[in-house]
Design an enzyme around this catalytic site. Structure first.
Site, PDB file in Angstrom:
ATOM      1  N   LYS A   1       0.863  -1.184   0.000  1.00 43.38           N
ATOM      2  CA  LYS A   1       0.000   0.000   0.000  1.00 43.38           C
ATOM      3  C   LYS A   1       0.891   1.222   0.000  1.00 43.38           C
ATOM      4  O   LYS A   1       1.829   1.337   0.786  1.00 43.38           O
ATOM      5  CB  LYS A   1      -0.884  -0.002   1.268  1.00 43.38           C
ATOM      6  CG  LYS A   1      -1.844   1.172   1.325  1.00 43.38           C
ATOM      7  CD  LYS A   1      -3.084   0.912   0.511  1.00 43.38           C
ATOM      8  CE  LYS A   1      -3.867   2.178   0.194  1.00 43.38           C
ATOM      9  NZ  LYS A   1      -3.386   2.883  -1.031  1.00 43.38           N
TER      10      LYS A   1
ATOM     11  N   GLN B   1       7.147   3.919   3.931  1.00 40.96           N
ATOM     12  CA  GLN B   1       5.746   3.491   3.939  1.00 40.96           C
ATOM     13  C   GLN B   1       5.548   2.208   4.742  1.00 40.96           C
ATOM     14  O   GLN B   1       4.517   2.039   5.399  1.00 40.96           O
ATOM     15  CB  GLN B   1       5.283   3.296   2.485  1.00 40.96           C
ATOM     16  CG  GLN B   1       3.789   3.362   2.290  1.00 40.96           C
ATOM     17  CD  GLN B   1       3.264   4.777   2.152  1.00 40.96           C
ATOM     18  OE1 GLN B   1       3.818   5.571   1.423  1.00 40.96           O
ATOM     19  NE2 GLN B   1       2.188   5.100   2.849  1.00 40.96           N
TER      20      GLN B   1
ATOM     21  N   LYS C   1       5.373   3.362   8.410  1.00 42.91           N
ATOM     22  CA  LYS C   1       4.217   4.243   8.584  1.00 42.91           C
ATOM     23  C   LYS C   1       2.936   3.424   8.603  1.00 42.91           C
ATOM     24  O   LYS C   1       2.091   3.575   9.483  1.00 42.91           O
ATOM     25  CB  LYS C   1       4.181   5.239   7.411  1.00 42.91           C
ATOM     26  CG  LYS C   1       3.084   6.272   7.499  1.00 42.91           C
ATOM     27  CD  LYS C   1       2.787   6.918   6.147  1.00 42.91           C
ATOM     28  CE  LYS C   1       4.010   7.555   5.529  1.00 42.91           C
ATOM     29  NZ  LYS C   1       3.654   8.435   4.379  1.00 42.91           N
TER      30      LYS C   1
ATOM     31  N   LYS D   1       5.404   1.716  -3.071  1.00 42.15           N
ATOM     32  CA  LYS D   1       5.332   3.074  -3.626  1.00 42.15           C
ATOM     33  C   LYS D   1       5.632   2.996  -5.111  1.00 42.15           C
ATOM     34  O   LYS D   1       6.300   2.065  -5.569  1.00 42.15           O
ATOM     35  CB  LYS D   1       6.374   3.979  -2.948  1.00 42.15           C
ATOM     36  CG  LYS D   1       6.019   5.444  -2.986  1.00 42.15           C
ATOM     37  CD  LYS D   1       5.143   5.824  -1.813  1.00 42.15           C
ATOM     38  CE  LYS D   1       4.620   7.236  -1.938  1.00 42.15           C
ATOM     39  NZ  LYS D   1       3.997   7.683  -0.693  1.00 42.15           N
TER      40      LYS D   1
ATOM     41  N   GLY E   1      -2.643   8.216  -4.354  1.00 45.17           N
ATOM     42  CA  GLY E   1      -1.967   9.416  -4.835  1.00 45.17           C
ATOM     43  C   GLY E   1      -0.751   9.775  -4.005  1.00 45.17           C
ATOM     44  O   GLY E   1      -0.484   9.208  -2.947  1.00 45.17           O
ATOM     45  N   ASP E   2       0.010  10.711  -4.511  1.00 45.15           N
ATOM     46  CA  ASP E   2       1.133  11.348  -3.813  1.00 45.15           C
ATOM     47  C   ASP E   2       1.346  12.646  -4.617  1.00 45.15           C
ATOM     48  O   ASP E   2       0.414  13.098  -5.303  1.00 45.15           O
ATOM     49  CB  ASP E   2       2.371  10.428  -3.803  1.00 45.15           C
ATOM     50  CG  ASP E   2       3.428  10.866  -2.782  1.00 45.15           C
ATOM     51  OD1 ASP E   2       3.320  10.483  -1.611  1.00 45.15           O
ATOM     52  OD2 ASP E   2       4.365  11.608  -3.151  1.00 45.15           O
TER      53      ASP E   2
ATOM     54  N   THR F   1      -4.529  13.531   5.176  1.00 44.15           N
ATOM     55  CA  THR F   1      -3.108  13.672   5.523  1.00 44.15           C
ATOM     56  C   THR F   1      -2.876  14.970   6.283  1.00 44.15           C
ATOM     57  O   THR F   1      -2.235  14.996   7.341  1.00 44.15           O
ATOM     58  CB  THR F   1      -2.222  13.597   4.262  1.00 44.15           C
ATOM     59  OG1 THR F   1      -2.625  12.486   3.475  1.00 44.15           O
ATOM     60  CG2 THR F   1      -0.762  13.465   4.635  1.00 44.15           C
TER      61      THR F   1
ATOM     62  N   ASN G   1      -2.337  19.283  -1.775  1.00 42.77           N
ATOM     63  CA  ASN G   1      -3.409  18.670  -0.993  1.00 42.77           C
ATOM     64  C   ASN G   1      -3.102  18.612   0.509  1.00 42.77           C
ATOM     65  O   ASN G   1      -3.938  18.974   1.337  1.00 42.77           O
ATOM     66  CB  ASN G   1      -3.657  17.256  -1.551  1.00 42.77           C
ATOM     67  CG  ASN G   1      -4.452  16.396  -0.604  1.00 42.77           C
ATOM     68  OD1 ASN G   1      -3.901  15.694   0.236  1.00 42.77           O
ATOM     69  ND2 ASN G   1      -5.766  16.466  -0.720  1.00 42.77           N
TER      70      ASN G   1
ATOM     71  N   SER H   1      -6.907   5.767   3.650  1.00 44.46           N
ATOM     72  CA  SER H   1      -6.954   4.874   2.488  1.00 44.46           C
ATOM     73  C   SER H   1      -7.376   3.472   2.933  1.00 44.46           C
ATOM     74  O   SER H   1      -8.154   2.800   2.252  1.00 44.46           O
ATOM     75  CB  SER H   1      -5.583   4.792   1.813  1.00 44.46           C
ATOM     76  OG  SER H   1      -5.377   5.874   0.941  1.00 44.46           O
TER      77      SER H   1
HETATM   78  N1  GLU Z   1       1.142   9.007  -0.566  1.00 40.64           N
HETATM   79  C1  GLU Z   1       0.560   8.987   0.742  1.00 40.64           C
HETATM   80  C2  GLU Z   1       1.624   8.673   1.762  1.00 40.64           C
HETATM   81  O1  GLU Z   1       2.748   9.107   1.612  1.00 40.64           O
HETATM   82  C3  GLU Z   1      -0.671   8.130   0.836  1.00 40.64           C
HETATM   83  C4  GLU Z   1      -0.529   6.715   0.416  1.00 40.64           C
HETATM   84  C5  GLU Z   1      -1.850   5.949   0.374  1.00 40.64           C
HETATM   85  O2  GLU Z   1      -2.892   6.489   0.678  1.00 40.64           O
HETATM   86  O3  GLU Z   1      -1.769   4.764   0.012  1.00 40.64           O
HETATM   87  O4  GLU Z   1       1.412   8.052   2.777  1.00 40.64           O
END
Ligand code: GLU
Length: 446
Positions: A90, A111, A114, A126, A165-166, A210, A241, A378
């Site tokens: 994810k 990630q 996190k 990612k 997204g990112d 976020t 965002n 998410s």
């Molecule tokens: N890009 C965001 C992050 O850095 C969200 C990733 C997601 O929702 O999967 O955590």
């Protein structure tokens, strides 16, 4: 760092040459792991460190597309499926000219921990591309997204890998990507992507999550010192965002946000940023922040280039991009009496800046904890998709808030347990790492 950590770190450097951001992310985690290895010798015996630094799968592909002038253009696409011990991979997709394997790996590595901290069943991954959406027409963005998904679709799935997204990937891009996935697979598989529009499987609060989450995290940190956001002078860097929603939430809680930025410079608005105007310019018109000062008409100013952190703040929220806040910025913020810093972006503070904040006793919330609200929501979107349900805004925001308070408390307790009270970097790294390492041990040598 002990001998094992140093050896594995050197191996990572040698085997991933030139990927400086990835190296930085690995070192930042390793620097906090010594007490974990002492307490858990089984992690060393099972080579967890070596395995966790090696992505399970790395996909690099050509993305050919045709621009509005009929020219064939080529970009490079990436998806790094880093760790699936806790759940499907994810993590977001980033479309930005700076994207290369080292950036995707740093983001994917962060990630993993996190996502573990959120307490949700999601692994880490990612992806992205060196495609630059800026200045492209809608039709060009659509053709690019369709071509990107024409390769990516075979690697992802509700139970496999769930992108979102990112930077450079928002609702518009997720729409084009989902449309192409649906067309190729002939499946309305909502759970394959998150950040979808609410009318076609998205979750309320996901766009805000976020930024809102980062502010909720700051509020929790401040609470431990008997303070709150009310009356604080706040700087939020960025104007995408994450930044826009962090500004909105900080203002709602009584903070005065006096500056924000984009890659061309920053605006200082001593009356407090007008979020509606900022949204209109950045999200409605996809314009530049320099427009803001001109249109605000209250004497607020645009500073081309320069450092936004020189505007002075008691609370700083870096929400733009990696390594945007360095040593001199940290010193400048200390002079203005900063009491709390939380990373809305991924790795926005350099290691030196973090050291300066921590030595000065500034509350510091690392991205792995402070910006986890996005990916956590998410995961809530995935839950809604799996149960074919749609929750209210209030319910979803309450869930987000509980998750952020939980992450804060878990980081604080872990830091305490490992002899570093108040150190959220230690708490986040160790809290995330131990959870993933335990799962990897249980699953055997895979
Ligand atoms: N890009 C965001 C992050 O850095 C969200 C990733 C997601 O929702 O999967 O955590």
């Amino acid at each position: 760092m002990d001998a094992t950590l140093t050896r594995v770190r050197d191996d990572v450097f040698r085997r991933n040459p030139g990927e400086t951001e990835f190296h930085q992310a690995v070192v930042e985690v390793f620097e906090t792991l010594e007490p974990v290895l002492r307490k858990h010798p089984e992690f060393g015996e099972a080579a967890i460190l070596q395995r966790i630094c090696e992505p399970e799968r790395q996909i690099i592909f050509r993305v050919p597309w045709v621009d509005d002038a009929g020219q064939v253009r080529i970009n490079r696409g990436f998806r790094v499926e880093f760790n699936s011990a806790l759940g499907p991979y994810k993590g977001g997709l980033r479309f930005h000219p700076s994207v290369y394997l080292g950036i995707v790996k740093f983001l994917g590595f962060e990630q993993i921990f996190k996502n573990a901290l959120t307490g949700m069943p999601i692994g880490g991954g990612k992806g992205g591309s060196d495609f630059d959406p800026r200045g492209k027409s809608d039709a060009e963005v659509m053709r690019f997204c369709q071509s990107f998904m024409t390769e990516l679709y075979r690697h992802i799935g509700e139970y496999t890998d769930v992108p979102a997204g990112d930077i450079g990937v928002g609702g518009r891009e997720i729409g084009y990507l989902f449309g192409q996935y649906k067309r190729i697979t002939n499946r309305y598989e909502s759970g394959v992507l998150t950040g979808k529009g609410v009318s076609w499987g998205g979750s309320l609060v996901r766009p805000e999550a976020t930024g809102y989450g980062a502010v909720m995290f700051v509020e929790e940190m401040l609470k431990t010192k008997g303070m709150s956001l009310d009356g604080q002078r706040v700087i939020v860097s960025g104007s995408g965002n994450v930044a826009i929603n962090a500004i909105a939430k900080a203002q709602y809680l009584g903070g005065k946000v006096i500056a924000c930025s984009d890659s061309s410079g920053y605006v200082v608005d001593e009356a407090g940023i007008d979020v509606a105007l900022l949204r209109q310019i950045k999200e409605g018109e996809r314009g530049r922040i320099s427009d803001y000062a001109a249109r605000r008409g209250n004497g607020s100013s645009f500073v081309a280039g320069g450092s936004i952190w020189d505007a002075g703040a008691t609370v700083a929220l870096p929400c733009a991009t990696q390594n945007e806040l360095g040593e001199s910025d940290a010193v400048s913020l200390l002079k203005s009496g900063v009491v709390a810093v939380a990373e809305g972006a991924n790795m926005p503070c350099t290691p030196k800046a973090i050291e300066i904040f921590q030595e000065a006793g500034v509350l510091f919330g690392p991205g792995k904890a402070a910006n986890a609200g996005g990916v956590a929501t998410s995961a809530l979107e995935m839950q809604q998709n799996a149960s074919r349900d749609a929750w209210t805004f209030e319910h979803t925001e309450r869930r987000l808030s509980e998750i952020m308070v939980n992450i804060h408390d878990r980081c604080a307790e872990t830091a305490e347990e490992y002899g570093a009270p108040g150190n959220y970097v230690v708490g986040a790294n160790i809290g995330g790492f131990v959870k993933v390492a335990d799962a990897m041990l249980a699953l055997g040598v895979i």
